[in-house]
Write a protein that holds these residues in place. Structure first.
Motif, PDB file in Angstrom:
ATOM      1  N   GLY A  63    -105.755  -4.879 -18.927  1.00 30.78           N
ATOM      2  CA  GLY A  63    -105.608  -4.524 -17.521  1.00 30.78           C
ATOM      3  C   GLY A  63    -104.487  -5.250 -16.820  1.00 30.78           C
ATOM      4  O   GLY A  63    -104.412  -5.280 -15.595  1.00 30.78           O
ATOM      5  N   THR A  64    -103.573  -5.837 -17.613  1.00 28.94           N
ATOM      6  CA  THR A  64    -102.421  -6.548 -17.065  1.00 28.94           C
ATOM      7  C   THR A  64    -101.248  -5.587 -16.941  1.00 28.94           C
ATOM      8  O   THR A  64    -100.992  -4.788 -17.845  1.00 28.94           O
ATOM      9  CB  THR A  64    -102.036  -7.724 -17.988  1.00 28.94           C
ATOM     10  OG1 THR A  64    -103.168  -8.588 -18.112  1.00 28.94           O
ATOM     11  CG2 THR A  64    -100.867  -8.501 -17.423  1.00 28.94           C
ATOM     12  N   ILE A  65    -100.516  -5.665 -15.852  1.00 29.99           N
ATOM     13  CA  ILE A  65     -99.364  -4.793 -15.624  1.00 29.99           C
ATOM     14  C   ILE A  65     -98.261  -5.157 -16.614  1.00 29.99           C
ATOM     15  O   ILE A  65     -97.829  -6.304 -16.671  1.00 29.99           O
ATOM     16  CB  ILE A  65     -98.843  -4.918 -14.183  1.00 29.99           C
ATOM     17  CG1 ILE A  65     -99.923  -4.499 -13.183  1.00 29.99           C
ATOM     18  CG2 ILE A  65     -97.572  -4.083 -13.990  1.00 29.99           C
ATOM     19  CD1 ILE A  65     -99.562  -4.755 -11.727  1.00 29.99           C
ATOM     20  N   VAL A  66     -97.807  -4.156 -17.389  1.00 31.54           N
ATOM     21  CA  VAL A  66     -96.703  -4.377 -18.331  1.00 31.54           C
ATOM     22  C   VAL A  66     -95.397  -3.777 -17.812  1.00 31.54           C
ATOM     23  O   VAL A  66     -94.321  -4.218 -18.194  1.00 31.54           O
ATOM     24  CB  VAL A  66     -97.010  -3.841 -19.747  1.00 31.54           C
ATOM     25  CG1 VAL A  66     -98.168  -4.595 -20.353  1.00 31.54           C
ATOM     26  CG2 VAL A  66     -97.288  -2.353 -19.742  1.00 31.54           C
ATOM     27  N   SER A  67     -95.491  -2.780 -16.937  1.00 33.82           N
ATOM     28  CA  SER A  67     -94.289  -2.130 -16.418  1.00 33.82           C
ATOM     29  C   SER A  67     -94.645  -1.326 -15.172  1.00 33.82           C
ATOM     30  O   SER A  67     -95.754  -0.805 -15.053  1.00 33.82           O
ATOM     31  CB  SER A  67     -93.706  -1.200 -17.486  1.00 33.82           C
ATOM     32  OG  SER A  67     -92.591  -0.503 -17.003  1.00 33.82           O
ATOM     33  N   ILE A  68     -93.680  -1.223 -14.268  1.00 32.99           N
ATOM     34  CA  ILE A  68     -93.836  -0.390 -13.069  1.00 32.99           C
ATOM     35  C   ILE A  68     -92.618   0.513 -12.962  1.00 32.99           C
ATOM     36  O   ILE A  68     -91.483   0.045 -13.043  1.00 32.99           O
ATOM     37  CB  ILE A  68     -93.962  -1.242 -11.797  1.00 32.99           C
ATOM     38  CG1 ILE A  68     -95.196  -2.149 -11.878  1.00 32.99           C
ATOM     39  CG2 ILE A  68     -94.040  -0.343 -10.559  1.00 32.99           C
ATOM     40  CD1 ILE A  68     -95.328  -3.129 -10.730  1.00 32.99           C
ATOM     41  N   VAL A  69     -92.873   1.809 -12.795  1.00 32.82           N
ATOM     42  CA  VAL A  69     -91.793   2.782 -12.586  1.00 32.82           C
ATOM     43  C   VAL A  69     -91.950   3.309 -11.160  1.00 32.82           C
ATOM     44  O   VAL A  69     -92.823   4.124 -10.891  1.00 32.82           O
ATOM     45  CB  VAL A  69     -91.867   3.938 -13.609  1.00 32.82           C
ATOM     46  CG1 VAL A  69     -90.749   4.936 -13.363  1.00 32.82           C
ATOM     47  CG2 VAL A  69     -91.836   3.405 -15.032  1.00 32.82           C
ATOM     48  N   PRO A  70     -91.128   2.803 -10.237  1.00 34.69           N
ATOM     49  CA  PRO A  70     -91.261   3.244  -8.846  1.00 34.69           C
ATOM     50  C   PRO A  70     -90.571   4.589  -8.604  1.00 34.69           C
ATOM     51  O   PRO A  70     -89.536   4.885  -9.198  1.00 34.69           O
ATOM     52  CB  PRO A  70     -90.558   2.132  -8.064  1.00 34.69           C
ATOM     53  CG  PRO A  70     -89.539   1.598  -9.014  1.00 34.69           C
ATOM     54  CD  PRO A  70     -90.128   1.759 -10.397  1.00 34.69           C
ATOM     55  N   GLY A  71     -91.158   5.393  -7.744  1.00 34.07           N
ATOM     56  CA  GLY A  71     -90.519   6.626  -7.278  1.00 34.07           C
ATOM     57  C   GLY A  71     -90.157   7.621  -8.362  1.00 34.07           C
ATOM     58  O   GLY A  71     -89.092   8.235  -8.291  1.00 34.07           O
ATOM     59  N   LEU A  72     -91.040   7.811  -9.350  1.00 35.82           N
ATOM     60  CA  LEU A  72     -90.775   8.792 -10.411  1.00 35.82           C
ATOM     61  C   LEU A  72     -90.835  10.191  -9.805  1.00 35.82           C
ATOM     62  O   LEU A  72     -91.882  10.646  -9.348  1.00 35.82           O
ATOM     63  CB  LEU A  72     -91.792   8.638 -11.545  1.00 35.82           C
ATOM     64  CG  LEU A  72     -91.559   9.484 -12.782  1.00 35.82           C
ATOM     65  CD1 LEU A  72     -90.249   9.078 -13.472  1.00 35.82           C
ATOM     66  CD2 LEU A  72     -92.731   9.350 -13.743  1.00 35.82           C
ATOM     67  N   ARG A  73     -89.703  10.857  -9.769  1.00 35.32           N
ATOM     68  CA  ARG A  73     -89.583  12.164  -9.114  1.00 35.32           C
ATOM     69  C   ARG A  73     -90.146  13.286  -9.987  1.00 35.32           C
ATOM     70  O   ARG A  73     -90.312  13.111 -11.194  1.00 35.32           O
ATOM     71  CB  ARG A  73     -88.123  12.433  -8.778  1.00 35.32           C
ATOM     72  CG  ARG A  73     -87.561  11.431  -7.776  1.00 35.32           C
ATOM     73  CD  ARG A  73     -86.178  11.765  -7.279  1.00 35.32           C
ATOM     74  NE  ARG A  73     -85.409  12.619  -8.157  1.00 35.32           N
ATOM     75  CZ  ARG A  73     -84.170  12.384  -8.545  1.00 35.32           C
ATOM     76  NH1 ARG A  73     -83.537  11.309  -8.151  1.00 35.32           N
ATOM     77  NH2 ARG A  73     -83.533  13.225  -9.329  1.00 35.32           N
ATOM     78  N   GLN A 103     -99.276  -9.269 -13.572  1.00 31.73           N
ATOM     79  CA  GLN A 103    -100.500  -9.376 -12.763  1.00 31.73           C
ATOM     80  C   GLN A 103    -101.663  -8.737 -13.487  1.00 31.73           C
ATOM     81  O   GLN A 103    -101.527  -7.662 -14.095  1.00 31.73           O
ATOM     82  CB  GLN A 103    -100.346  -8.664 -11.419  1.00 31.73           C
ATOM     83  CG  GLN A 103     -99.555  -9.397 -10.390  1.00 31.73           C
ATOM     84  CD  GLN A 103     -99.500  -8.614  -9.076  1.00 31.73           C
ATOM     85  OE1 GLN A 103     -99.264  -7.405  -9.091  1.00 31.73           O
ATOM     86  NE2 GLN A 103     -99.698  -9.293  -7.976  1.00 31.73           N
ATOM     87  N   GLN A 104    -102.826  -9.352 -13.385  1.00 31.70           N
ATOM     88  CA  GLN A 104    -104.068  -8.783 -13.890  1.00 31.70           C
ATOM     89  C   GLN A 104    -104.569  -7.833 -12.813  1.00 31.70           C
ATOM     90  O   GLN A 104    -104.881  -8.258 -11.704  1.00 31.70           O
ATOM     91  CB  GLN A 104    -105.098  -9.880 -14.149  1.00 31.70           C
ATOM     92  CG  GLN A 104    -106.404  -9.381 -14.704  1.00 31.70           C
ATOM     93  CD  GLN A 104    -106.321  -9.085 -16.185  1.00 31.70           C
ATOM     94  OE1 GLN A 104    -105.545  -9.703 -16.901  1.00 31.70           O
ATOM     95  NE2 GLN A 104    -107.096  -8.132 -16.651  1.00 31.70           N
ATOM     96  N   LEU A 105    -104.624  -6.536 -13.118  1.00 33.17           N
ATOM     97  CA  LEU A 105    -104.979  -5.557 -12.091  1.00 33.17           C
ATOM     98  C   LEU A 105    -106.392  -5.035 -12.272  1.00 33.17           C
ATOM     99  O   LEU A 105    -107.139  -4.912 -11.317  1.00 33.17           O
ATOM    100  CB  LEU A 105    -103.977  -4.401 -12.110  1.00 33.17           C
ATOM    101  CG  LEU A 105    -103.993  -3.471 -10.934  1.00 33.17           C
ATOM    102  CD1 LEU A 105    -103.719  -4.211  -9.636  1.00 33.17           C
ATOM    103  CD2 LEU A 105    -102.978  -2.368 -11.112  1.00 33.17           C
ATOM    104  N   ILE A 106    -106.761  -4.708 -13.496  1.00 37.18           N
ATOM    105  CA  ILE A 106    -108.080  -4.139 -13.784  1.00 37.18           C
ATOM    106  C   ILE A 106    -108.733  -5.009 -14.842  1.00 37.18           C
ATOM    107  O   ILE A 106    -108.115  -5.331 -15.854  1.00 37.18           O
ATOM    108  CB  ILE A 106    -107.964  -2.689 -14.289  1.00 37.18           C
ATOM    109  CG1 ILE A 106    -107.338  -1.814 -13.199  1.00 37.18           C
ATOM    110  CG2 ILE A 106    -109.334  -2.146 -14.677  1.00 37.18           C
ATOM    111  CD1 ILE A 106    -107.027  -0.409 -13.651  1.00 37.18           C
ATOM    112  N   LYS A 107    -109.980  -5.387 -14.601  1.00 40.94           N
ATOM    113  CA  LYS A 107    -110.685  -6.242 -15.569  1.00 40.94           C
ATOM    114  C   LYS A 107    -111.641  -5.428 -16.393  1.00 40.94           C
ATOM    115  O   LYS A 107    -112.131  -4.444 -16.036  1.00 40.94           O
ATOM    116  CB  LYS A 107    -111.435  -7.342 -14.851  1.00 40.94           C
ATOM    117  CG  LYS A 107    -110.480  -8.281 -14.141  1.00 40.94           C
ATOM    118  CD  LYS A 107    -111.230  -9.351 -13.418  1.00 40.94           C
ATOM    119  CE  LYS A 107    -110.228 -10.234 -12.689  1.00 40.94           C
ATOM    120  NZ  LYS A 107    -110.790 -11.294 -11.974  1.00 40.94           N
TER     121      LYS A 107
END
Length: 107
Positions: A63-73, A103-107
């Motif tokens: 549940g740790t964030i490995v990547s974020i893709v902002p604004g994927l059209r 960041q740990q987002l979901i446990k």
């Protein structure tokens, strides 16, 4: 699909069956800032047939964030190695929520 978790004020619907993940957000006109869609398992997404951009937050098995893709059209795709699931949010919401890789987002 059913809402089963709340992350920083965002009600998240968990799509864990094949058809739920396949349909995802297609057909919707918008995604409110207080809603999200958690696709599990999932290491890649596409925005074919969608009408709006989204933020895609890829998570590992812990549940740790490995990547974020902002604004994927619309009509684009994104993939993340090591991802086991992803959280789709309205465009700009990942930054607004202060989400960052590690960041740990979901446990």
């Amino acid at each position: 699909m059913r809402a089963n978790i709340c992350i920083q004020g965002v009600n998240v619907i968990h799509a864990h069956h094949f058809w739920q993940r396949l349909v995802g957000l297609m057909g919707r006109r918008t995604l409110p800032t207080d809603q999200g869609l958690w696709l599990s398992p999932c290491s890649s997404v596409h925005t074919g047939f969608m009408r709006f951009a989204i933020d895609v937050v890829f998570l590992d098995k812990a549940g740790t964030i490995v990547s974020i893709v902002p604004g994927l059209r619309p009509w684009r795709a994104a993939v993340a190695r090591r991802a086991h699931s992803c959280l789709e949010l309205s465009s700009g919401n990942a930054e607004r929520l202060g989400l960052e890789p590690g960041q740990q987002l979901i446990k």
